[in-house]
Design a protein around this motif. Sequence first.
Motif, PDB file in Angstrom:
ATOM      1  N   UNK A  97       0.811  -1.215   0.000  1.00 26.38           N
ATOM      2  CA  UNK A  97       0.000   0.000   0.000  1.00 26.38           C
ATOM      3  C   UNK A  97       0.836   1.253   0.000  1.00 26.38           C
ATOM      4  N   UNK A  98       0.231   2.340   0.425  1.00 24.94           N
ATOM      5  CA  UNK A  98       0.900   3.641   0.387  1.00 24.94           C
ATOM      6  C   UNK A  98       0.375   4.517   1.510  1.00 24.94           C
ATOM      7  N   UNK A  99       0.988   5.689   1.656  1.00 23.96           N
ATOM      8  CA  UNK A  99       0.634   6.644   2.713  1.00 23.96           C
ATOM      9  C   UNK A  99      -0.879   6.865   2.765  1.00 23.96           C
ATOM     10  N   UNK A 100      -1.454   6.588   3.909  1.00 22.04           N
ATOM     11  CA  UNK A 100      -2.893   6.747   4.083  1.00 22.04           C
ATOM     12  C   UNK A 100      -3.689   5.485   3.808  1.00 22.04           C
ATOM     13  N   UNK A 101      -3.065   4.460   3.219  1.00 23.32           N
ATOM     14  CA  UNK A 101      -3.787   3.233   2.882  1.00 23.32           C
ATOM     15  C   UNK A 101      -2.810   2.058   2.797  1.00 23.32           C
ATOM     16  N   UNK A 102      -2.428   1.531   3.977  1.00 22.35           N
ATOM     17  CA  UNK A 102      -1.516   0.390   4.041  1.00 22.35           C
ATOM     18  C   UNK A 102      -2.289  -0.882   4.396  1.00 22.35           C
ATOM     19  N   UNK A 103      -1.727  -2.007   3.982  1.00 20.82           N
ATOM     20  CA  UNK A 103      -2.253  -3.308   4.401  1.00 20.82           C
ATOM     21  C   UNK A 103      -1.105  -4.149   4.942  1.00 20.82           C
ATOM     22  N   UNK A 104      -1.270  -4.650   6.156  1.00 25.96           N
ATOM     23  CA  UNK A 104      -0.294  -5.524   6.778  1.00 25.96           C
ATOM     24  C   UNK A 104      -0.895  -6.919   6.892  1.00 25.96           C
ATOM     25  N   UNK A 105      -0.096  -7.927   6.595  1.00 25.13           N
ATOM     26  CA  UNK A 105      -0.551  -9.312   6.675  1.00 25.13           C
ATOM     27  C   UNK A 105       0.383 -10.083   7.600  1.00 25.13           C
ATOM     28  N   UNK A 106      -0.180 -10.779   8.588  1.00 26.63           N
ATOM     29  CA  UNK A 106       0.633 -11.540   9.530  1.00 26.63           C
ATOM     30  C   UNK A 106       0.802 -12.981   9.056  1.00 26.63           C
ATOM     31  N   UNK A 107       1.719 -13.689   9.693  1.00 28.87           N
ATOM     32  CA  UNK A 107       1.966 -15.087   9.348  1.00 28.87           C
ATOM     33  C   UNK A 107       0.737 -15.947   9.600  1.00 28.87           C
ATOM     34  N   UNK A 108      -0.132 -15.528  10.515  1.00 25.10           N
ATOM     35  CA  UNK A 108      -1.344 -16.280  10.834  1.00 25.10           C
ATOM     36  C   UNK A 108      -2.468 -16.003   9.845  1.00 25.10           C
ATOM     37  N   UNK A 109      -2.304 -14.929   9.062  1.00 26.49           N
ATOM     38  CA  UNK A 109      -3.340 -14.575   8.100  1.00 26.49           C
ATOM     39  C   UNK A 109      -4.166 -13.366   8.484  1.00 26.49           C
ATOM     40  N   UNK A 110      -3.816 -12.701   9.596  1.00 25.85           N
ATOM     41  CA  UNK A 110      -4.505 -11.458   9.963  1.00 25.85           C
ATOM     42  C   UNK A 110      -4.226 -10.395   8.900  1.00 25.85           C
ATOM     43  N   UNK A 111      -5.226  -9.579   8.623  1.00 29.77           N
ATOM     44  CA  UNK A 111      -5.069  -8.455   7.699  1.00 29.77           C
ATOM     45  C   UNK A 111      -5.440  -7.181   8.446  1.00 29.77           C
ATOM     46  N   UNK A 112      -4.524  -6.239   8.445  1.00 30.04           N
ATOM     47  CA  UNK A 112      -4.749  -4.971   9.139  1.00 30.04           C
ATOM     48  C   UNK A 112      -4.655  -3.839   8.132  1.00 30.04           C
ATOM     49  N   UNK A 113      -5.696  -3.040   8.046  1.00 35.21           N
ATOM     50  CA  UNK A 113      -5.698  -1.846   7.209  1.00 35.21           C
ATOM     51  C   UNK A 113      -5.370  -0.653   8.108  1.00 35.21           C
ATOM     52  N   UNK A 114      -4.388   0.132   7.704  1.00 40.01           N
ATOM     53  CA  UNK A 114      -3.952   1.263   8.521  1.00 40.01           C
ATOM     54  C   UNK A 114      -3.577   2.432   7.632  1.00 40.01           C
ATOM     55  N   UNK A 115      -3.754   3.633   8.164  1.00 39.51           N
ATOM     56  CA  UNK A 115      -3.395   4.835   7.417  1.00 39.51           C
ATOM     57  C   UNK A 115      -1.912   5.183   7.582  1.00 39.51           C
ATOM     58  N   UNK A 116      -1.319   4.723   8.691  1.00 40.49           N
ATOM     59  CA  UNK A 116       0.112   4.926   8.946  1.00 40.49           C
ATOM     60  C   UNK A 116       0.640   3.722   9.700  1.00 40.49           C
ATOM     61  N   UNK A 117       1.941   3.506   9.633  1.00 40.23           N
ATOM     62  CA  UNK A 117       2.575   2.358  10.282  1.00 40.23           C
ATOM     63  C   UNK A 117       3.767   2.845  11.088  1.00 40.23           C
TER      64      UNK A 117
END
Length: 340
Positions: A97-117
Motif C-alpha cells: 500500500x501507500x501513505x494513508x492506505x496500508x495493508x499488513x498481513x501476519x503469518x497467521x493470516x490477519x489483515x490490518x488496514x492502517x493509514x500509517x505504520x
Amino acid sequence: MTTSPQTLSTDIAIVGAGPTALFAAFQCGMLKLKSILIDALDSVGGQCTALYPEKPIYDIPAHPAIEGGALIAALEAQIAPFDVPRLLGSRVEKLTGHRGDFQLTTARGDIIHAKAVIIAAGAGAFGPNRPPLQGLEEYEQTGAIQYYVKKRSDFAGKRIVIAGGGDSALDWALSLSDIAEHIYLLHRRDRFRGAPETLSRIESQIQKGRIEKVVPYQLHALHGSGGALSHVEVSTLSGETRNLEADTLLPFYGLSTDLGPIALWGINTHRSTVPVTPATLETNIPGVFAIGDIATYPGKLKLILQGFSEAAMAVHASHAIIHPDTALHFEYSTSKGVPG
C-alpha cells in the motif's frame, strides 16, 4: 491473545509491543487516534519481558531503578483507558500500500488496514550469541547454561560464572551478587564496557569478595556429567588454564538480530537498523515510521527514554496523515488530562 485470523482497520498499526511500542499506543490515545499492537511474541513487553523481567533498569526518568517487568506493567496500565487491541503470537510478514492506505498481513493470516505504520520492532528477531563449546546443548537443556535471567531466585546459593564485558554481564553480576554463593566475572581483557557508576559498584563488590574478577581469560571447556555443571575451564591467549567451580554459566555475548520480513518491505536498512528522518522518524516510505532500537539517525542513543521521545514524535507526525484537514493543536497532558 487472539489465535484465529482477523481483518481489522485502524489509524496506526504499531509493529512491535515493547516499551516504545506501548508508549506509542499511549500517545495515539492522547491524540484520539486508533492504534493496534502487533507482535510475534505471545505477550507484550519485547525484550523486557522475554529476556530480563527482573533486571533493574536505571535510566528511566523518575525511577532510580525499575525492573523490566514492572516497567511493562506500568506502561500497560497507562494505555488501559484506551483499550488498545493486540495481535500477538504472529509476526507481520507483508506490508503493501501507500501513505494513508496500508495493508499488513501476519503469518497467521490477519489483515490490518492502517493509514500509517510505526515500526517499533526493537532489533528485530533476536537470539543469543552462543559460545563455541563442546557439549553446550546438554547443559543448556538442564539450565546449567542460560543466556537470560528471568527469575533471580533461581540463582540463590549458586556458584555462577558470568562471561562478558558489557552492560548485561556487569548488571547481572551486581544484581546476583547478594544472593549467589560466589560470582566469577570473566572477560578476555581487564577492561569492561560500562557506565562509571556501574564500574565503581563492581569494584566495590570485588573488594567485599562478592565478585571475583577473572581476567584476561575466555571460556575454554565445560566439565560435569548428566547435564550438571561442576567446573568451567577458562584459558588465556597464551594457553594458561584455570578451572572455576560453578553450577551455572551465564554467557552474555550479545544478541544476534535479524530484521526478518521487514528487510523485504522496500524500507531502506543499514546494518539491521532503519534510517529515519530525525524530526519525524519517517522512513524512506512516506507514512511508515520507525522508533526505538530499530531506528537510526545521527546522534541516536539506544536508550528506552529516547525511544519514548521518538514514539511521541512519530505519532504527532502521523496525525497529519490520519486527519489531513485538521490542524493539531498540541496541549500538555496536565491541561487536557486523558481523553475519555
